[in-house]
Design a protein around this motif. Structure first.
Motif, short mmCIF file in Angstrom:
data_model
loop_
_atom_site.label_atom_id
_atom_site.label_comp_id
_atom_site.label_asym_id
_atom_site.label_seq_id
_atom_site.Cartn_x
_atom_site.Cartn_y
_atom_site.Cartn_z
N GLU A 105 -27.60 77.60 -60.95
CA GLU A 105 -26.95 78.82 -60.47
C GLU A 105 -25.44 78.60 -60.28
O GLU A 105 -24.62 79.43 -60.69
CB GLU A 105 -27.59 79.27 -59.16
N ALA A 106 -25.07 77.50 -59.65
CA ALA A 106 -23.65 77.21 -59.42
C ALA A 106 -22.90 77.04 -60.73
O ALA A 106 -21.79 77.56 -60.89
CB ALA A 106 -23.50 75.96 -58.56
N CYS A 107 -23.49 76.33 -61.68
CA CYS A 107 -22.83 76.11 -62.97
C CYS A 107 -22.66 77.41 -63.74
O CYS A 107 -21.62 77.64 -64.37
CB CYS A 107 -23.61 75.10 -63.80
N GLU A 108 -23.67 78.27 -63.68
CA GLU A 108 -23.56 79.56 -64.37
C GLU A 108 -22.45 80.40 -63.75
O GLU A 108 -21.64 81.00 -64.46
CB GLU A 108 -24.90 80.30 -64.30
N ARG A 109 -22.38 80.44 -62.44
CA ARG A 109 -21.32 81.20 -61.76
C ARG A 109 -19.94 80.61 -62.06
O ARG A 109 -18.97 81.34 -62.25
CB ARG A 109 -21.56 81.22 -60.26
N CYS A 110 -19.86 79.28 -62.08
CA CYS A 110 -18.58 78.63 -62.39
C CYS A 110 -18.14 78.96 -63.82
O CYS A 110 -16.97 79.26 -64.06
CB CYS A 110 -18.71 77.12 -62.18
N ALA A 111 -19.09 78.93 -64.75
CA ALA A 111 -18.78 79.26 -66.15
C ALA A 111 -18.25 80.69 -66.26
O ALA A 111 -17.26 80.95 -66.96
CB ALA A 111 -20.02 79.07 -67.02
#
Length: 145
Positions: A105-111
């Motif tokens: 979830e964090a990586c998707e939001r960061c992307a």
């Protein structure tokens, strides 16, 4: 001089350590025809950790419209969670599934946050790295037991 008994004892210890480490490294998870080992997911998390920290430093140095607090906070939060996730997989944590889901979830939001910043080669590389990590962690979270 090293005695034969010391060598045998040390060798036996290495065999035991390798045997215990093998199950985690050999785990494979499937998603949409893709197979990813636990070791590959760890590598994706480490790559994302590094890329997010490098990108945070880059936008800070560059200044201007890219050096905004929400982006820098997102990059550093994502980096920390990626490192925690890699560590949890390496030690086969009981919280592995939960941590991998949070990392995805964090990586998707960061992307997404990176892509919202417009055209910039470093930012686009960071977004792509985070997306790969998100896909791997989502796979691990969905299939971990």
């Amino acid at each position: 001089m090293i005695e034969r008994r010391e060598l045998l004892t040390a060798g036996a210890g290495l065999v035991v350590a390798a045997t215990l480490a093998a199950p985690a490294a050999a785990q494979h998870h499937r998603m949409e025809g893709m197979v990813m080992s636990l070791a590959e997911c760890v590598d994706e998390c480490v790559a994302s950790h590094r890329m997010c920290l490098e990108t945070a430093a880059y936008v800070t140095r560059r200044g201007g419209a890219l050096a905004i607090a929400p982006l820098i906070a997102m990059l550093t939060d994502c980096a920390e969670l990626c490192q925690t996730t890699a560590n949890s997989m390496l030690r086969e944590s009981a919280l592995h599934r939960i941590i991998c889901g949070a990392c995805a979830e964090a990586c998707e939001r960061c992307a997404q946050e990176c892509l919202a910043r417009g055209k910039d080669e470093q930012i686009e590389r960071c977004s792509a790295t985070c997306r790969r990590c998100a896909a791997g962690c989502r796979m691990m979270a969905d299939t971990a037991s």
